[in-house]
Design an enzyme around this catalytic site. Structure first.
Site, PDB file in Angstrom:
ATOM      1  N   HIS A   1      58.418-106.210  41.101  1.00 14.21           N
ATOM      2  CA  HIS A   1      59.511-105.893  41.724  1.00 14.21           C
ATOM      3  C   HIS A   1      59.907-106.365  43.400  1.00 14.21           C
ATOM      4  CE1 HIS A   1      59.483-103.160  38.389  1.00 14.21           C
ATOM      5  NE2 HIS A   1      60.750-102.705  38.607  1.00 14.21           N
TER       6      HIS A   1
ATOM      7  N   GLU B   1      70.511-107.400  30.968  1.00 16.39           N
ATOM      8  CA  GLU B   1      71.081-108.226  32.104  1.00 16.39           C
ATOM      9  C   GLU B   1      71.593-109.562  31.330  1.00 16.39           C
ATOM     10  OE1 GLU B   1      68.580-106.309  32.434  1.00 16.39           O
ATOM     11  OE2 GLU B   1      68.637-105.734  34.347  1.00 16.39           O
TER      12      GLU B   1
END
Lengths: 362, 399
Positions: free
Chosen positions: A160, A91
């Site tokens: 998450h 990322e």
């Protein structure tokens, strides 16, 4: 000679063909269609890629997998490797690459598989993208869109499930959109891609599969919604409920139930978190004199804290007949067990409970 | 023991002089128009051939490189003094000692190649086209600064130069992204992406190198190795200090960064590699900074004064180049003196401007936050302060 068909019968026949021909079953708005949030995002990206060659999308699994959540389905087949790029699971690296590409004139869409993973790359969203225009005294603008699903999904547990609305809307130099409906998703994402500044688009995984009625206008290639403008999803006069993303559904559920006991709630869908359309909230509270902010993110320093603060800091204070209150996710990391998870996030009945308390109703 | 040291130093200087002597010269009017030199050999990683070690230098180029390096040296000295006078605030990272790097690299760049670096950026800002006033006035925060005083030392931008980045390592993937854009747009442009020996350990560098190699991005990852990441020497920070090999599958070159001609040659080689679609390259340029990490660091707690002195006396990039020019009759001592004086004048004038020019007005507090502002109301420090957004800059990536 055959008897002529009565004119009224002809009209009826014509109308029947019109209704049946278009969508099969007659509805109250024959020109509308159903569009899922997923398809809205997909068509929005597709249309903008067609319109502007500089637009490209990169992220994990966006190409050959058709997107982890199928948002980019079909795009790689249509546009190929140059414009739909599968990245390694890095990322910080690919968010930096996307930002650099934007600085040098392209229009990247950088997908985070979920916004939780953006924390690996957040330095680029804030320090490389958001601040550069100001630091360069207006020379280098960064026309990038960062997008992906935000907030809780179902059963994905603590790492998450975080809502990043508060974190990103905190920062000057960013525009932050948070679509709720299919119309929102398409119109706001298209506006974001066309926008010459960095935009954070906070979607919601649970909403991806939800279908909404949309007008033909929404389906058109130039359908764009203004960033920074809230929408009144449901008009009401007794209390104002403000929300964004999936919490709008929570408010609509609450409004439905409240309606059965004669309380008409006005539901405002913020659509954009930065710049926040506080004027719309204010106008509503002038009418209803009561405010509840609803979000799924955590309470401390959340988006609701901002809304409520603005209400009491200014003239809004004098329009309130009761304290403005926030309904938020519980102040805990998200648990996995189903019952616990259900109690971590606000539901319609929690909003109803708060409204009744504020309006002094049993 | 002292005499032994002197003799050792002398031997080193003599050896230095040997490499300063030109191989070939071409004369005209007593002065040569061109001369040829040998550079120190390059070290290669995953490369069959490397840059040429025999280089030709024209008189015109020599004068330009000399002047540019002197400008940067003087400008940085002036910045250091302004900082001590407290007219420059915050961070100020000086490039003194590293001049051969940016001047040598710029010499091989084409007009459309791009550069991005970290915060030791003043020298780069200068070679990319911002004049001394633009740099010094930015350091003192005045309106004549290249970012109107809004960026300061670490945030200077000009065409094809993307700063000036304050976060160590951030420029590494940004540079790969700029390279992606150059390739995407169909040019053979290359992005020189600079970082220090400290930043060479950043994870995002390896993320960027991986993608650059996979996608054959035209990016040169250049490590300006000055021996220290702030106060930590390379040996204490890196398990492997062979920075030119750290790209693993990315080919690399080790370069003597104190020799502007070696730097120029290596850069020419690297640009050619990247511009012909072969993918990224790594370059390690070994250089030295005379000052501390920044103006807050005297630079002597983690290294000896002797070490600094030794480099100044035996490896200074400007002194070395000057001697080359003189010994090969590319220029006369008087010419160089004239250049020195001219540089001094330019910098003195720039310092005056940097001290006396005005800051931007308070109305620019809220200028250029967005290039396309939606709500032009900007909250000030209290609920009762609403300021107005203003648009001033060119926003080069619009619409």
């Amino acid at each position: 000679m055959a008897a002529p068909i009565a004119k009224s019968n002809l009209v009826m026949l014509k109308n029947a063909f019109k209704y049946v021909g278009l969508r099969g079953i007659s509805t109250s708005r024959p020109a509308s269609a159903q569009l899922t949030v997923r398809d809205a995002l997909n068509s929005g990206i597709d249309e903008e890629m067609e319109r502007d060659e500089r637009v490209f999308i990169l992220g994990e699994e966006v190409a050959q997998y058709d997107g982890a959540y199928k948002i980019s389905r079909g795009l790689w087949k249509k546009y190929g490797d140059k414009r739909v790029i599968d990245t390694p699971i890095t990322e910080m690296g690919f968010a930096g690459i996307a930002t650099g590409a934007a600085m040098a004139g392209l229009r990247p869409i950088c997908e985070f598989m979920t916004w939780n993973f953006s924390m690996q790359a957040i330095d680029h969203v804030i320090n490389s993208a958001a601040k550069t225009f100001y630091m360069s005294a207006g020379i280098v603008n960064v026309p990038i869109v960062f997008r992906g699903p935000n907030g809780a999904a179902a059963g994905v547990a603590a790492q998450h499930s975080q809502c990043f609305g508060a974190w990103y809307s905190h920062c000057p130099g960013l525009k932050v959109i948070a679509p709720y409906s299919a119309e929102d998703a398409k119109g706001l994402l298209k506006a974001a891609i066309r926008d010459p500044d960095p935009v954070v688009c906070l979607e919601n995984e649970i909403m991806y599969g939800t279908a909404f009625d949309v007008s033909d206008e929404v389906l058109s290639k130039d359908f764009v919604l203004p960033i920074g403008k809230a929408k009144i999803e449901r008009a009401g006069k007794h209390i104002t409920l403000v929300a964004f993303s999936r919490a709008v559904a929570t408010c609509l559920d609450a409004a439905k139930e409240l309606s059965t006991i004669g309380i008409e709630a006005e539901v405002i869908n913020l659509r954009t978190l930065r710049p926040l359309d506080f004027d719309t909230v204010m106008e509503s509270v002038k009418k209803t004199n009561h405010l509840v902010s609803v979000e799924h993110g955590w309470p401390q320093s959340g988006v609701g804290a901002e809304i409520v603060s603005r209400m009491v800091e200014g003239p809004g204070f004098y329009h309130l007949d009761a304290p403005p209150v926030r309904v938020t996710g519980a102040d805990i990391p998200m648990p996995y067990a189903k019952t616990l998870e259900d109690h971590s996030l606000p539901q319609g009945k929690d909003v109803v409970r708060v409204v009744k308390k504020l309006l002094n109703v049993q | 023991m002292f005499s032994v040291t002197l003799r050792c130093l002398g031997r080193q200087v003599h050896q230095q002089n040997k490499s300063l002597a030109p191989l070939f010269t071409y004369s005209k009017n007593g002065l040569n128009t061109e001369a040829t030199f040998d550079t120190k050999p390059f070290k290669l990683h995953k490369l069959e051939e490397g840059p040429a070690t025999t280089v030709t230098l024209s008189r015109q180029d020599a004068l330009k490189y000399y002047k540019d390096m002197q400008m940067i040296r003087r400008m940085e000295t002036a910045a250091g003094n302004l900082y001590k006078e407290k007219i420059i605030r915050g961070f100020c990272h000086l490039y003194s000692g590293q001049e051969a790097c940016c001047v040598g690299m710029r010499a091989s760049m084409r007009s459309y190649d791009a550069v991005i670096t970290a915060y030791r950026a003043h020298g780069w800002t200068y070679v990319m086209g911002v004049d001394a006033v633009g740099v010094l006035a930015e350091l003192t925060g005045r309106s004549s600064g290249c970012a109107r005083g809004k960026g300061g030392s670490m945030h200077m931008y000009v065409k094809n130069f993307y700063g000036g980045n304050g976060i160590v390592g951030a420029q590494q993937p940004l540079g790969a992204g700029i390279a992606l854009a150059l390739k995407y747009q169909g040019t053979d442009g290359v992005c020189l992406t600079l970082y220090g020996d400290g930043a060479a350990n950043q994870g995002q560098l390896y993320e960027a190198m991986n993608m650059a190699q996979l996608w054959k991005l035209p990016v040169i990852f250049i490590c300006e190795n000055n021996g220290y990441g702030m106060g930590t020497s390379v040996d204490r920070a890196s398990a492997s200090t062979a920075y030119y090999t750290r790209g693993d599958y990315v080919p690399g070159i080790w370069v003597d960064g104190m020799d502007v001609l070696a730097v120029r040659e290596a850069t020419r080689f690297a640009i050619d590699h990247c511009a012909t679609g072969k993918g990224p390259m790594v370059m390690e340029v070994v250089t030295y900074r005379y000052s501390g990490h920044s103006m807050s660091d005297p630079g002597t707690s983690y290294r000896s004064r002797d070490e600094i002195q030794e480099v100044r006396q035996t490896r200074d990039p400007i002194t070395g180049f000057r001697e080359r020019m003189l010994s090969s009759d590319l220029a006369t001592a008087d010419e160089l003196k004239d250049i020195d004086q001219n540089v001094r004048q330019v910098i003195d004038d720039a310092v005056k401007r940097a001290k006396s020019d005005k800051e931007i007005g308070l109305d620019e507090l809220t200028a250029d936050i967005m290039s396309n502002p939606i709500d032009t109301r900007v909250r000030g420090v209290t609920a009762f302060d609403t300021l107005t957004h203003k648009r001033l800059g060119p926003a080069v990536n619009s619409p």
